[in-house]
Design an enzyme around this catalytic site. Structure first.
Site, PDB file in Angstrom:
ATOM      1  N   GLU A 188       0.823  -1.214   0.000  1.00  0.00           N
ATOM      2  CA  GLU A 188       0.000   0.000   0.000  1.00  0.00           C
ATOM      3  C   GLU A 188       0.854   1.260   0.000  1.00  0.00           C
ATOM      4  O   GLU A 188       2.003   1.247   0.411  1.00  0.00           O
ATOM      5  CB  GLU A 188      -0.962   0.031   1.187  1.00  0.00           C
ATOM      6  N   GLU A 331       4.522  -0.167   1.344  1.00  0.00           N
ATOM      7  CA  GLU A 331       4.723  -0.454  -0.082  1.00  0.00           C
ATOM      8  C   GLU A 331       4.791  -1.951  -0.365  1.00  0.00           C
ATOM      9  O   GLU A 331       4.942  -2.361  -1.519  1.00  0.00           O
ATOM     10  CB  GLU A 331       6.011   0.191  -0.630  1.00  0.00           C
TER      11      GLU A 331
END
Length: 369
Positions: A188, A331
């Site tokens: 994310e 991430e």
């Protein structure tokens, strides 16, 4: 989705499609582990991981190959409360960085660099960035809305918005599997997203906001106290219950959290391993396991992250992390780092010889153990 099937019906079907891991394959894998050319338990956690992978892939000699990280980007209305050390403009800028052309290859972010190193494919999706992103051939356009509402004052999302985000995540997970991924890493990018993650975690686990609210991007002590107060206020609205997990995601969550939930459910339904990165992913996993308890069989947490509350998530899910590197970037970076460990775990179970196969003295001892 068929012409007549409603999104809510499709989501119900997806949840029901998450079946238990193959217990017979796990039993056979455990037996094989006991006969391999090594002292019992000498490979530590790799042995447990290999047995779990056997259950996921339905064979005592699992052979996962490809891997993918799916980075979902979304923004959060709660950043207006001053809960992050970075402004929301960073979210679209980082999406551009994920997609940038660099001398090393596509993408200039940490997840790109690590993924290139270990051979993991990167997918990037806009599910809720509060900006109009330019078209890019590598960007999956899945925007449900431009950011969430401010969860301190009102529910962040509607149930319909959550459903749409979950199904978008499921769609991309299916593409990744079709492209050859056996290990799926949900990731994310969203400034402020440790605040909804803390709120979801507190609600799902029945914990105080202060026990699960951490520094996120690195806020100072005063901001941390304020951030915990924002989460407390959101919980105090009392607009959701742990008995209604999708309601919790709508009330307190985020679009990238819902998208990752869809990635997890679809990957598990397709009998692929889901590699959990950190705290934000863990909050989505809490909702996922509440919806589909069998999902836990497919979850492999990479490392315990520096964010307060992550250990509580893992304890609730009864999952053991593979490492502790003090990561707190997101991430999907930690998840991608775990890919070689999982591939190696499977390889030991699959490719090592037993004492009998190798003709190594000690097989009789192994048989009696």
């Amino acid at each position: 989705m068929t012409h007549h099937e409603q999104p809510s019906d499709r989501l119900d079907t997806l949840i029901r499609s998450v079946l238990p891991a193959d217990r017979a394959a796990m039993s056979a894998a455990r037996e094989r582990q006991g006969q391999l050319t090594k002292p019992p338990g000498a490979l530590g956690l790799l042995e447990d991981l290999s047995v779990r992978l056997a259950g996921v892939f339905g064979t005592p000699r699992p052979h996962p190959a490809g891997s993918a990280v799916i980075v979902a980007a979304g923004d959060h209305g709660v950043v207006a409360e001053g809960v992050s050390a970075f402004p929301p403009e960073v979210t679209p800028a980082m999406v551009a960085n994920f997609l940038a052309v660099t001398p090393a290859g596509p993408g200039g972010a940490a997840v790109n660099a690590i993924a290139r190193t270990v051979g993991t494919r990167v997918y990037v999706a806009d599910v809720g960035v509060n900006a109009d992103l330019p078209d890019h051939p590598a960007l999956v356009q899945a925007k449900v809305r431009r950011g969430t509402r401010n969860l301190r004052a009102e529910s962040a999302l509607t149930r319909d918005e959550v459903t749409r985000a979950v199904l978008a995540g499921a769609d991309l997970a299916r593409v990744a599997v079709q492209d050859g991924a056996d290990l799926i890493v949900p990731g994310e990018m969203g400034i402020g997203n440790t605040t909804p993650a803390a709120a979801v975690t507190a609600r799902m686990l029945g914990l105080d906001a202060r026990d699960v609210t951490g520094r996120g991007t690195g806020v100072d002590d005063a901001t941390l106290t304020h951030k915990a107060g924002v989460v407390t206020d959101a919980l105090a609205r009392g607009a959701s219950s742990a008995q209604d997990p999708l309601g919790v995601m709508a009330d307190l969550g985020g679009l990238e959290l819902a998208f990752m939930l869809g990635v997890m459910l679809q990957a598990a339904a397709l009998r692929r391993a889901v590699v959990l990165d950190g705290f934000v992913e863990g909050s989505a996993a809490l909702v996922g396991v509440a919806l589909a308890p069998n999902l836990a069989d497919y979850l492999f947490p990479a490392g315990v992250c520096a964010e307060r509350g992550h250990a509580a998530q893992l304890a609730h899910l009864q999952l053991t992390p593979m490492f502790d590197l003090g990561l707190r970037l997101g991430e999907g970076t930690g998840g991608v780092l775990a890919v070689p460990l999982l591939l190696s775990a499977a390889a030991t179970l699959r490719d090592m010889q037993t004492f009998a196969e190798a003709g190594v003295p000690g097989s009789e001892t192994q048989d009696r153990s």
